[in-house]
Enzyme design. Structure first.
Site, PDB file in Angstrom:
ATOM      1  N   SER A   1     -13.817 -36.252   3.758  1.00 40.69           N
ATOM      2  CA  SER A   1     -13.330 -36.392   5.128  1.00 40.69           C
ATOM      3  C   SER A   1     -12.935 -35.060   5.720  1.00 40.69           C
ATOM      4  O   SER A   1     -12.813 -34.932   6.936  1.00 40.69           O
ATOM      5  CB  SER A   1     -12.058 -37.252   5.152  1.00 40.69           C
ATOM      6  OG  SER A   1     -12.301 -38.536   4.722  1.00 40.69           O
TER       7      SER A   1
ATOM      8  N   HIS B   1     -20.815 -37.360   6.073  1.00 45.67           N
ATOM      9  CA  HIS B   1     -19.539 -38.040   6.312  1.00 45.67           C
ATOM     10  C   HIS B   1     -19.765 -39.363   7.029  1.00 45.67           C
ATOM     11  O   HIS B   1     -20.052 -39.395   8.223  1.00 45.67           O
ATOM     12  CB  HIS B   1     -18.616 -37.114   7.110  1.00 45.67           C
ATOM     13  CG  HIS B   1     -17.250 -37.676   7.306  1.00 45.67           C
ATOM     14  ND1 HIS B   1     -16.495 -37.446   8.431  1.00 45.67           N
ATOM     15  CD2 HIS B   1     -16.484 -38.485   6.520  1.00 45.67           C
ATOM     16  CE1 HIS B   1     -15.342 -38.075   8.319  1.00 45.67           C
ATOM     17  NE2 HIS B   1     -15.306 -38.714   7.176  1.00 45.67           N
TER      18      HIS B   1
ATOM     19  N   GLU C   1     -21.617 -37.787  10.112  1.00 44.57           N
ATOM     20  CA  GLU C   1     -21.479 -36.363  10.457  1.00 44.57           C
ATOM     21  C   GLU C   1     -22.171 -35.577   9.351  1.00 44.57           C
ATOM     22  O   GLU C   1     -21.903 -35.818   8.167  1.00 44.57           O
ATOM     23  CB  GLU C   1     -19.996 -35.943  10.460  1.00 44.57           C
ATOM     24  CG  GLU C   1     -19.245 -36.223  11.722  1.00 44.57           C
ATOM     25  CD  GLU C   1     -17.802 -35.707  11.653  1.00 44.57           C
ATOM     26  OE1 GLU C   1     -17.369 -35.072  12.615  1.00 44.57           O
ATOM     27  OE2 GLU C   1     -17.096 -35.955  10.659  1.00 44.57           O
TER      28      GLU C   1
ATOM     29  N   ASN D   1     -12.481 -36.150  12.282  1.00 41.72           N
ATOM     30  CA  ASN D   1     -11.138 -36.219  11.689  1.00 41.72           C
ATOM     31  C   ASN D   1     -10.162 -35.202  12.277  1.00 41.72           C
ATOM     32  O   ASN D   1      -8.955 -35.417  12.232  1.00 41.72           O
ATOM     33  CB  ASN D   1     -11.204 -36.114  10.171  1.00 41.72           C
ATOM     34  CG  ASN D   1     -11.566 -37.465   9.564  1.00 41.72           C
ATOM     35  OD1 ASN D   1     -11.282 -38.504  10.154  1.00 41.72           O
ATOM     36  ND2 ASN D   1     -12.207 -37.454   8.413  1.00 41.72           N
TER      37      ASN D   1
END
Ligand code: CAA
Ligand code: NAD
Length: 394
Positions: free
Chosen positions: A119, A140, A152, A191
């Protein structure tokens, strides 16, 4: 390269879902974790999910047929040998991840690509554990991987173009949309933005400005988010958000950890997985959508909840870490936001966002200033919809 077998390491919240989408796409999957109990639980979650998808005709194949392509084992050598692609989804800890990557490097065939679902950890740091840094990449996924469209893609400093190409082709087969993160920065796009929303919301509660339900009500009912921010944190794991925060701040992300999050982490109140987080659930691992009264949605200005997230998005854009459209696409497909973060900014007005950042500076003591891009937009009177131009033209 033809990918036939995919090794998925870690069978928790993310690993079981990633294994599931790989099997749905027709790949053979070897799913690994540290105990047979965890693997058994992962298989039953996959089976539940496949039944749901089959009922709704979202998959054509019978659940049992899909399941027959997933083998589980606690034996890491068995998982990795003959696999063409690895997706690692173990706990968010650099040392644990490096250990997995080092083993993968020594066991997997030379052509294999090693991907991490981290993450927040820079991919280049994980790649250090291998002799094939060119074949290490970040993929991701978002929770739950079967429902969230986004992946991602993060290139480490040695990731090759071939590795990128093969990984993009795999994501296409998994029926995913991708955004490419141009620099290997901690927390990538989504994130970094989400961490701002989580920490702001938590600090507003900590300082007694609003309750958990007030904030989630604003997000759910006024901004039409699929979940409030506390709901999402519980759903994905407060432990995960705690680790992400630590990793990012250690690498220069300026933020003060909200004391409530720290307290909950210490008490192992991780959310759905332990039965209690910001909300309480029927049992550990049993999700039930929290009831949030609609009338609470009027208690707070939405701009204050999203102000630092918009600020972070402005930073990502100004630094060239991703394009405007990719940042907006990322929050829509990764977090289910009904529109992009820059669209929200233009609707609120950049002046209102900047004022909210100044107010948060007093409330949260995080010391975050408005991004130079927002200041420049103010100077140019690009305040959003009301002046016909903000991040977009109207
Ligand atoms: N497999 C199959 N079906 C599933 C499922 C799964 N894993 N999970 C839920 N469903 C089903 C539900 O059972 C429900 O089916 P029924 O209508 O038959 O009851 C249906 O999907 C819809 O679910 P819900 O009614 O519970 O809720 P919803 O309409 O809100 O949709 C959601 C669910 C797609 C998850 C939506 O709430 C959403 O987009 N939430 C935001 C999630 C998010 O932000 N994820 C990212 C977290 S951060 C992250 O992942 C990155 C990180 O590194 C931490
Ligand atoms: P989780 O705690 O639910 O699952 C992690 C699993 O890894 C556990 O089952 C654990 O037993 C297993 N594990 C730990 N060490 C291992 C090892 N050496 N070998 C094999 N298995 C091992 O965590 P999660 O939420 O699934 O997160 C996994 C990764 O995905 C983390 O890097 C996290 O940051 C990332 N991620 C999480 C989310 C989310 O919403 N939860 C979303 C995207 C990415």
């Amino acid at each position: 390269m033809e990918i036939r077998k995919i090794a998925v390491i870690g069978a928790g919240t993310m690993g079981h879902g990633i294994a599931e989408i790989c099997a749905i796409a027709g790949f053979y999957v070897s799913l690994n974790d540290v105990s047979e109990d965890i693997l058994k639980n992962a298989l039953s979650r996959i089976s539940w999910s496949l039944e749901k998808l089959y009922e709704k005709k979202q998959i054509k194949e019978e659940p049992n047929q899909v399941l027959s392509r997933i083998k589980t084992t606690v034996n890491i050598k068995e998982t990795l040998e003959n696999a063409d692609f690895m997706i690692e989804a173990v706990v968010e800890d650099l040392d644990v991840k490096k250990d997995v990557f080092s083993k993968a490097d020594s066991i997997m065939p030379k052509h294999a690509i090693l991907a991490s679902n981290t993450s927040s950890l820079p991919i280049s740091e994980i790649a250090e554990a291998t002799q094939r840094k060119d074949k290490v990449i970040g993929t991701h996924f978002f929770n739950p991987p079967v429902l969230m469209k986004l992946v991602e893609i993060i290139k480490g400093k040695d990731t090759s173009e071939d590795t990128l190409k093969e990984t993009l082709a795999l994501c296409k087969k998994l029926d995913k949309e991708i955004v490419i993160v141009n620099k290997d920065i901690p927390g990538f796009i989504v994130n970094r933005i989400l961490a701002r929303v989580v920490n702001t919301a938590c600090m507003l509660v900590y300082k007694g400005i609003a309750t958990v339900e007030d904030i989630d009500a604003v997000l759910r009912y006024r901004l039409n988010f699929p979940m409030g921010v506390f709901e999402v944190s519980d759903y994905s794991g407060l432990d995960v958000f705690y680790f992400i925060h630590g990793i990012m701040t250690k690498r220069g992300f300026k933020a003060r950890l909200c004391p409530i999050l720290e307290e909950k982490f210490k008490n192992k109140e991780f959310g759905v997985k332990t039965g209690k987080g910001f909300y309480t659930y029927p049992a550990a691992g049993k999700y039930q959508k929290p009831e949030i009264p609609k009338e609470k949605a009027t208690k707070l200005d939405p701009a204050i909840i999203l102000a630092l997230a918009i600020n972070e998005a402005a930073y990502l854009l100004r630094e060239g870490i991703a394009t405007k459209s990719d940042i907006d696409k990322a929050v829509m497909l990764g977090l289910g936001y009904p529109k992009g973060i820059f669209r929200f900014a233009d609707e609120f007005g950049i002046d209102r966002v900047v004022a909210a950042i100044e107010r948060l500076k007093e409330i949260t003591e995080e010391g975050i200033d408005p991004d130079p891009l927002l200041i420049k937009m103010m100077e140019q009177n690009k305040l959003g919809i009301k002046t016909n131009e903000g991040f977009y033209k109207y």
